[in-house]
Design a protein around this motif. Structure first.
Motif, short mmCIF file in Angstrom:
data_model
loop_
_atom_site.label_atom_id
_atom_site.label_comp_id
_atom_site.label_asym_id
_atom_site.label_seq_id
_atom_site.Cartn_x
_atom_site.Cartn_y
_atom_site.Cartn_z
N SER A 100 11.98 -6.96 -0.32
CA SER A 100 11.78 -5.98 0.75
C SER A 100 12.88 -6.12 1.79
O SER A 100 13.39 -5.11 2.31
CB SER A 100 10.41 -6.19 1.41
N SER A 139 8.96 -4.33 10.10
CA SER A 139 7.76 -3.59 9.68
C SER A 139 7.53 -3.72 8.18
O SER A 139 6.38 -3.85 7.73
CB SER A 139 7.90 -2.11 10.06
N ALA A 140 8.60 -3.70 7.38
CA ALA A 140 8.44 -3.83 5.93
C ALA A 140 7.85 -5.19 5.57
O ALA A 140 6.93 -5.28 4.75
CB ALA A 140 9.80 -3.65 5.25
N THR A 142 6.17 -7.21 7.59
CA THR A 142 4.82 -7.35 8.17
C THR A 142 3.78 -6.64 7.31
O THR A 142 2.72 -7.20 7.01
CB THR A 142 4.80 -6.77 9.60
N VAL A 143 4.09 -5.40 6.92
CA VAL A 143 3.14 -4.64 6.09
C VAL A 143 2.97 -5.32 4.73
O VAL A 143 1.84 -5.45 4.23
CB VAL A 143 3.62 -3.19 5.91
N ALA A 144 4.08 -5.75 4.13
CA ALA A 144 4.00 -6.40 2.81
C ALA A 144 3.18 -7.67 2.88
O ALA A 144 2.27 -7.90 2.06
CB ALA A 144 5.40 -6.70 2.30
N ILE A 167 2.11 -2.71 -3.51
CA ILE A 167 2.33 -3.03 -2.11
C ILE A 167 3.71 -2.61 -1.61
O ILE A 167 3.86 -2.18 -0.45
CB ILE A 167 2.08 -4.54 -1.85
N SER A 171 4.88 -0.45 2.27
CA SER A 171 5.76 -1.19 3.18
C SER A 171 7.09 -0.46 3.36
O SER A 171 7.63 -0.38 4.47
CB SER A 171 6.00 -2.61 2.66
N ALA A 175 8.43 1.34 6.87
CA ALA A 175 9.74 0.94 7.39
C ALA A 175 10.66 2.15 7.54
O ALA A 175 11.33 2.31 8.57
CB ALA A 175 10.37 -0.09 6.46
#
Length: 217
Positions: A100, A139-140, A142-144, A167, A171, A175
């Motif tokens: 990511s 953000s990528a 964190t979401v992942a 997932i 993400s 992002a």
């Protein structure tokens, strides 16, 4: 029709075969565009359009600087494609976070090498690139990481392994959306600033009247 034309233009710009041209070949085709006299035959017209497509794929439109192959639009499929596949095939949290990060870093470099250089020396311009990169990567990841943790805590090992491959999609979407939002807000502020500056000049009264559809005073 306009949307279709834009779609076809993007297909031509993303053609991976454009990566096969060497630097000397690109420079030669670019020189053809600079030296032609404006009078062309049907055959010459095709050659010039193709020369334009090749040169624009490899050279920055404003500075003429050479764009490295991984950061061109034509390099999206052969360079970014394997990264996306690697994200989908990741079977561990560490691997997913790593790919990511690589994906968002590659996207940031694409934005950098294809940026508008009219204000490249401006601190705000570089700050925008830096902020968009930090937010996109942050953000990528964190979401992942959040989704991986959520899945692993609420599902068994076999189900978690199956769900892990989905997932990267949310993400990357989050992002990219935040990245676009930051750039859009900065561009909006920049346009408002330049518009207010233009209005302050005598010639700007005409611009103001055109934008607001009113007669100049």
């Amino acid at each position: 029709p306009n949307s279709l034309c834009r779609f076809c233009h993007m297909l031509l710009a993303c053609d991976p075969r454009l990566l096969l041209y060497s630097k000397d070949e690109v420079q030669y085709l670019h020189s053809l565009l600079q030296t032609h006299n404006g009078v062309t035959s049907k055959e010459q017209d095709y050659i010039l359009w193709e020369a334009k497509r090749v040169s624009e794929s490899a050279l920055h439109p404003e500075t003429g600087a050479w764009i490295p192959r991984p950061f061109r639009m034509s390099g999206y499929l052969p360079y970014n494609g394997p990264i996306c596949i690697a994200m989908l095939l990741s079977q561990s949290t560490l691997a997913l976070l790593f790919w990511s990060w690589i994906n968002q870093s590659q996207n940031a470099l694409v934005n950098y090498y294809n940026r508008n250089t009219a204000a490249s020396e401006d601190d705000d311009d570089m700050s925008t690139l830096y902020n968009s990169y930090v937010v996109a990567v942050g953000s990528a990841l964190t979401v992942a990481f959040g989704l991986v943790t959520l899945v692993q805590q609420n599902f068994d090992a076999e189900t978690s392994k199956m769900m892990l491959q989905w997932i990267p999609f949310p993400s990357a979407v989050v992002a990219s959306s935040l990245n676009c939002f930051i750039v859009r807000e900065v561009l909006k502020w920049s346009l408002e600033f330049h518009y207010s500056t233009i209005k302050a000049t005598p010639s700007g009264l005409l611009v103001d009247s055109c934008i607001h559809n009113k007669q100049p005073k």
